[in-house]
Enzyme design. Structure first.
Site, PDB file in Angstrom:
ATOM      1  N   ASP A  17      11.103  -5.916  -1.224  1.00  0.00           N
ATOM      2  CA  ASP A  17      12.239  -5.249  -0.589  1.00  0.00           C
ATOM      3  C   ASP A  17      12.253  -3.755  -0.907  1.00  0.00           C
ATOM      4  OD1 ASP A  17      14.507  -5.115   0.943  1.00  0.00           O
ATOM      5  OD2 ASP A  17      15.864  -5.807  -0.618  1.00  0.00           O
ATOM      6  N   HIS A  34       7.017   0.843   5.379  1.00  0.00           N
ATOM      7  CA  HIS A  34       6.260  -0.408   5.504  1.00  0.00           C
ATOM      8  C   HIS A  34       4.755  -0.158   5.305  1.00  0.00           C
ATOM      9  CE1 HIS A  34       9.846  -2.511   6.546  1.00  0.00           C
ATOM     10  NE2 HIS A  34       9.998  -1.965   7.721  1.00  0.00           N
ATOM     11  N   LEU A 128      -7.883 -16.540  -5.667  1.00  0.00           N
ATOM     12  CA  LEU A 128      -6.432 -16.394  -5.467  1.00  0.00           C
ATOM     13  C   LEU A 128      -5.973 -17.012  -4.142  1.00  0.00           C
ATOM     14  CD1 LEU A 128      -3.792 -14.807  -6.490  1.00  0.00           C
ATOM     15  CD2 LEU A 128      -4.430 -13.138  -4.741  1.00  0.00           C
TER      16      LEU A 128
HETATM   17  C1  FPP Z   1      11.695  -5.356   3.201  1.00  0.00           C
HETATM   18  O1  FPP Z   1      12.019  -4.002   3.148  1.00  0.00           O
HETATM   19  C2  FPP Z   1      10.354  -5.509   3.715  1.00  0.00           C
HETATM   20  C3  FPP Z   1      10.040  -6.141   4.870  1.00  0.00           C
HETATM   21  C4  FPP Z   1      11.030  -6.730   5.760  1.00  0.00           C
HETATM   22  C5  FPP Z   1       8.641  -6.229   5.308  1.00  0.00           C
HETATM   23  C6  FPP Z   1       7.616  -6.358   4.230  1.00  0.00           C
HETATM   24  C7  FPP Z   1       6.312  -6.018   4.813  1.00  0.00           C
HETATM   25  C8  FPP Z   1       5.310  -5.356   4.223  1.00  0.00           C
HETATM   26  C9  FPP Z   1       5.330  -4.948   2.818  1.00  0.00           C
HETATM   27  C10 FPP Z   1       4.114  -4.955   4.993  1.00  0.00           C
HETATM   28  C11 FPP Z   1       3.363  -6.049   5.728  1.00  0.00           C
HETATM   29  C12 FPP Z   1       2.897  -7.154   4.877  1.00  0.00           C
HETATM   30  C13 FPP Z   1       1.621  -7.580   4.673  1.00  0.00           C
HETATM   31  C14 FPP Z   1       1.412  -8.882   4.007  1.00  0.00           C
HETATM   32  C15 FPP Z   1       0.438  -6.832   5.072  1.00  0.00           C
HETATM   33  P1  FPP Z   1      13.235  -3.484   4.026  1.00  0.00           P
HETATM   34  O2  FPP Z   1      12.702  -2.945   5.294  1.00  0.00           O
HETATM   35  O3  FPP Z   1      14.252  -4.559   4.198  1.00  0.00           O
HETATM   36  O4  FPP Z   1      13.788  -2.353   3.107  1.00  0.00           O
HETATM   37  P2  FPP Z   1      15.302  -1.860   2.994  1.00  0.00           P
HETATM   38  O5  FPP Z   1      16.081  -2.986   2.365  1.00  0.00           O
HETATM   39  O6  FPP Z   1      15.181  -0.689   2.094  1.00  0.00           O
HETATM   40  O7  FPP Z   1      15.757  -1.512   4.372  1.00  0.00           O
END
Ligand code: FPP
Length: 246
Positions: A17, A34, A128
């Site tokens: 997150d 992201h 893994l």
């Molecule tokens: C949460 O941060 C994150 C996500 C919803 C997406 C997670 C995705 C990645 C790390 C990249 C793609 C993954 C792989 C496996 C290659 P948020 O956007 O909710 O952050 P915020 O709470 O600060 O808005």
């Protein structure tokens, strides 16, 4: 030299997150957050085996994330596809075995296709286990399991008296994985957000304030060290655990 903790968490689950907040606090578009998050995924996947971690479940896209703006959803899908295409050879060479939990058929065709290829290519790997939670929601997973069990009962393949925890667990997406030993959530929030509700019953929880794009290998090491200091009692007393009595 690789130093294994005395009690390495075999299965680590992560709620990644804070990508959006990381980017916004720097005046950047959320998608840049992201993108930097993907860099951390790469780094954490590489570091995990050296810390004795055997399985990593990453919450990459929840069933609720479909409600985000279309540009962000498509951006995330694109990043996922590029990650798999770019990293596939490397992951395969390092014996990483890829699996997915969630509704893979809801994903765009080209993303589902790359995922199926990655799962297939790496299916016999022994390193893994990299388990990606995509279009995943724990309540839906449990409902789906209940429906499948009910169907088997109606078809007389299973009798209701035989339904127990093992039967339910065997109908979840995670049936081939042990329950997580450690759950890490970055970004400062302290909640589970519909992630692995059944599987996390006895998991150690670790919440860190830093955003996911800042979660480098040394942070994973810290989380493992913290886990290693805990005593897991599973409902027993501390004395029973120390004495090794069952
Ligand atoms: C949460 O941060 C994150 C996500 C919803 C997406 C997670 C995705 C990645 C790390 C990249 C793609 C993954 C792989 C496996 C290659 P948020 O956007 O909710 O952050 P915020 O709470 O600060 O808005």
């Amino acid at each position: 030299m690789t130093v294994f903790p005395t009690q390495a968490p075999l299965h680590v689950a992560i709620i990644m997150d804070g990508n959006g907040r990381w980017a916004t606090s720097r005046g950047l578009p959320r998608l840049v957050g992201h993108k930097n998050g993907v860099d951390r995924v790469r780094e954490i996947v590489r570091a995990a085996p050296g810390l004795g971690i055997g399985a990593l479940t990453l919450y990459a896209f929840s069933s609720e994330n479909w409600n985000r703006p279309k540009t962000e959803v498509m951006g995330l899908m694109g990043l996922l596809k590029t990650f798999l295409e770019k990293e596939m050879d490397d992951l395969h060479a390092n014996q990483v075995r890829i699996s997915v939990i969630g509704e893979i058929k809801k994903l765009p065709t080209e993303v589902a296709e790359v995922l199926r290829r990655s799962i297939n290519t790496t299916r016999d790997n022994t390193g893994l286990k990299l388990n990606l939670a995509l279009s995943y929601g724990s309540r839906d997973e449990i409902v789906r399991a209940a429906r499948d069990i009910a169907r088997e009962c109606c078809e007389k393949k299973l009798s209701p008296e035989k339904i127990n925890r093992d039967v339910l667990a065997a109908h979840l997406y995670t049936r081939e994985l042990s329950d997580p030993d450690l759950l890490i959530r970055t970004g400062g929030e302290q909640r589970l957000s519909n992630f692995l509700l059944w599987q996390l019953s006895y998991t150690e929880l670790y919440f860190v304030p830093i955003y996911w794009p800042e979660f480098k290998a040394k942070e994973l090491k810290k989380a493992v060290a913290d886990f290693n200091r805990r005593q897991r009692r599973f409902g027993r007393t501390g004395e029973q655990i120390k004495g090794g009595r069952s």
